[in-house]
Design a protein around this motif. Structure first.
Motif, PDB file in Angstrom:
ATOM      1  N   ASN A  22       0.908  -1.222  -0.052  1.00 43.72           N
ATOM      2  CA  ASN A  22       0.280  -0.004  -0.030  1.00 43.72           C
ATOM      3  C   ASN A  22       0.939   1.545  -0.353  1.00 43.72           C
ATOM      4  O   ASN A  22       0.518   2.085   0.142  1.00 43.72           O
ATOM      5  N   HIS A  78      -6.055  -1.424   9.765  1.00 45.99           N
ATOM      6  CA  HIS A  78      -5.683  -2.709   8.133  1.00 45.99           C
ATOM      7  C   HIS A  78      -5.012  -3.929   8.536  1.00 45.99           C
ATOM      8  O   HIS A  78      -4.425  -4.349   9.547  1.00 45.99           O
ATOM      9  N   GLY A 120      -9.007  -7.586   6.517  1.00 46.09           N
ATOM     10  CA  GLY A 120      -8.730  -6.186   5.093  1.00 46.09           C
ATOM     11  C   GLY A 120      -9.287  -5.176   5.860  1.00 46.09           C
ATOM     12  O   GLY A 120      -8.876  -5.123   7.266  1.00 46.09           O
ATOM     13  N   HIS A 121      -9.545  -4.463   5.574  1.00 47.05           N
ATOM     14  CA  HIS A 121      -9.809  -2.426   6.420  1.00 47.05           C
ATOM     15  C   HIS A 121     -10.792  -2.687   7.524  1.00 47.05           C
ATOM     16  O   HIS A 121     -11.973  -3.525   7.037  1.00 47.05           O
TER      17      HIS A 121
END
Length: 494
Positions: A45, A114, A119-120
């Motif tokens: 990311n 995260h 996941g988020h």
């Protein structure tokens, strides 16, 4: 949700949090794997990992403080980063209270969460916070369910008299000849021996028995600690055995083959006992005596300290030995600091010679106290086991709803009172007359010199009352300057 914008051209700052509840090998392999996965997610990311917080071998469910986690919250409030990366959200929280605090910090400081596996974790919306709370409740349920399974398994093992796991207990653990693979971070996979926790290690078992015998014969805990150090004994982790650890070793019901669950004796184990139950009860009685001196401080270094009495009219206080008045020779003086001193070495030598001479006579056995001839130790042990089983049955009946709380309480109170009475009789049966190691010894002088100072002092207390009157001035009739005639000795045992 408050947001913090990253200036143009500057990468987002992130922190990584990793935790594992139980690290059996101490190799940090679990947290290292989590860290690798979290750093890979941050790299994908385009985030800069500015800090990694680690809580190894620490449960989020237990409620114990997590230093790494607390430090992370503080840093987030200080603006160190705006992204938290974890392997899974249950690595961060298993407590609803902690989750709410984390949500509050995230909202106020624009922190995004995260995870590698889930996941988020969007805490900026009501639905995201609801999802986080649901995940937290599920994680809490899993932890509580696991705790119930573990507790049940431990109870079953304890009831069956089996080893419950953990570090090797001092006194047991004989190699079986088999091996198992242990992961070692530095050396790779290594083979370690499989130990039989039901079999006693002979030299360690002898050390435990020696500790019991020393205390029962009037010795001290400190004396046994010194004895262990002199013999080269350490804990099963290789550490020196201090007084607290030594006390715990002697108080273990396991020493007498007794199984324990949550601090309660529930039966007999299937391992080899190191001492008799009578000896165990006696040592527990000695160490639990409220009149026993437990405050830290130096032990007496002189044979008669505070045992010899001052012979000044109307005094009778104990005497202490120290250097005073410019003399290089330690002297006994009244603890109230009045009266003249008497040379410590001369006085102690004189009293010890009296004791050794008396115990070397053919009739020395007449001085021994009568033993508990009416104590049937085997019968007392059977009675003790039956009472403990009755307590276990009462607990099971109450848990199944077969009896009410008043019945359970009344039955338990009666059984515990009976058990205390049996244990006291077992303790009395095992106490050793301090004179026993000396009476009948081939060489009483050598046996005396081999005893700990505290054991010799126990003999002195049992045998003699020594009163030291003020010495006469000048040279004595024997040509010396020590006045033996003003040392009054009364034998307590005839």
């Amino acid at each position: 949700m408050k947001t913090t914008k990253t200036p143009a051209g500057q990468r987002t700052r992130a922190v990584v949090y990793v935790r594992i509840s139980q690290d059996r090998t101490g190799a940090h392999l679990g947290v290292d794997r989590q860290r690798e996965d979290c750093e890979a997610l941050a790299n994908r990311n385009g985030w800069d990992v500015v800090e990694v917080y680690i809580d190894n071998d620490l449960s989020a469910y237990s409620g114990k403080p997590r230093p790494g986690y607390r430090r992370m919250l503080t840093d987030l409030q200080d603006g160190v980063a705006t992204v938290v990366v974890a392997w899974h959200n249950d690595r961060l929280h298993r407590s609803p209270t902690e989750l709410e605090e984390y949500i509050d910090v995230s909202e106020r400081h624009g922190v995004s969460t995260h995870t590698v596996q889930a996941g988020h974790l969007d805490l900026s919306t009501p639905s995201g916070r609801m999802t986080a709370r649901i995940h937290g409740a599920v994680a809490r349920h899993e932890s509580e369910h696991k705790a119930e399974r573990v507790a049940r398994a431990r109870l079953q093992k304890a009831q069956a008299g089996e080893w419950g796991g953990g570090l090797r207990p001092f006194g047991w653990g004989v190699p079986t000849g088999e091996t198992r693979i242990k992961v070692d971070r530095g050396a790779g996979d290594v083979e370690v021996p499989v130990l039989d926790m039901n079999q006693a290690v002979p030299e360690e078992a002898a050390a435990i028995e020696a500790g019991h015998d020393q205390l029962l014969a009037g010795g001290s805990l400190r004396g046994w600690v010194r004895w262990l150090a002199d013999k080269g004994f350490t804990s099963t982790q290789g550490n020196p055995i201090g007084e607290t650890a030594a006390r715990d070793l002697l108080l273990r019901p396991r020493n007498a083959g007794l199984a324990i669950y949550k601090g309660e004796e529930i039966g007999t184990g299937n391992w080899e006992p190191l001492v008799s139950e009578a000896k165990h009860r006696a040592v527990v009685s000695i160490l639990g005596d409220p009149t026993r001196r437990t405050t830290p401080g130096p032990e007496p270094k002189w044979f008669g300290s505070l045992i010899y009495k001052c012979g000044l009219p109307g005094c009778g206080e104990g005497m202490i030995c120290s250097q005073s008045g410019g003399s290089r020779l330690p002297s006994y003086r009244c603890s109230t600091r009045h009266g003249g001193g008497r040379r410590g070495d001369k006085l102690d030598e004189y009293i010890q010679d009296l004791i050794v001479e008396r115990l070397s006579r053919p009739d020395a056995a007449d001085l021994l106290l009568p033993g508990p001839n009416d104590a049937d130790v085997a019968a007392l042990q059977v009675e003790s086991e039956q009472i403990r089983r009755r307590l276990t049955d009462l607990a099971a009946a109450f848990g199944a709803g077969q009896i009410m709380l008043p019945q359970f309480t009344a039955g338990s109170d009666v059984a515990r009172a009976q058990l205390e009475s049996v244990n006291n009789r077992l303790a009395a049966a095992a106490r050793i007359d301090p004179l026993v190691p000396l009476v009948g010894a081939p060489d009483v002088r050598k046996a005396w010199e081999d005893m700990q100072l505290q054991q010799r002092r126990a003999v002195l207390r049992e045998l003699l009352e020594v009163t030291v009157r003020p010495a006469r001035p000048g040279r004595m009739p024997d040509g010396g300057y020590f006045d033996y005639e003003t040392i009054d000795v009364r034998w307590k045992r005839r």
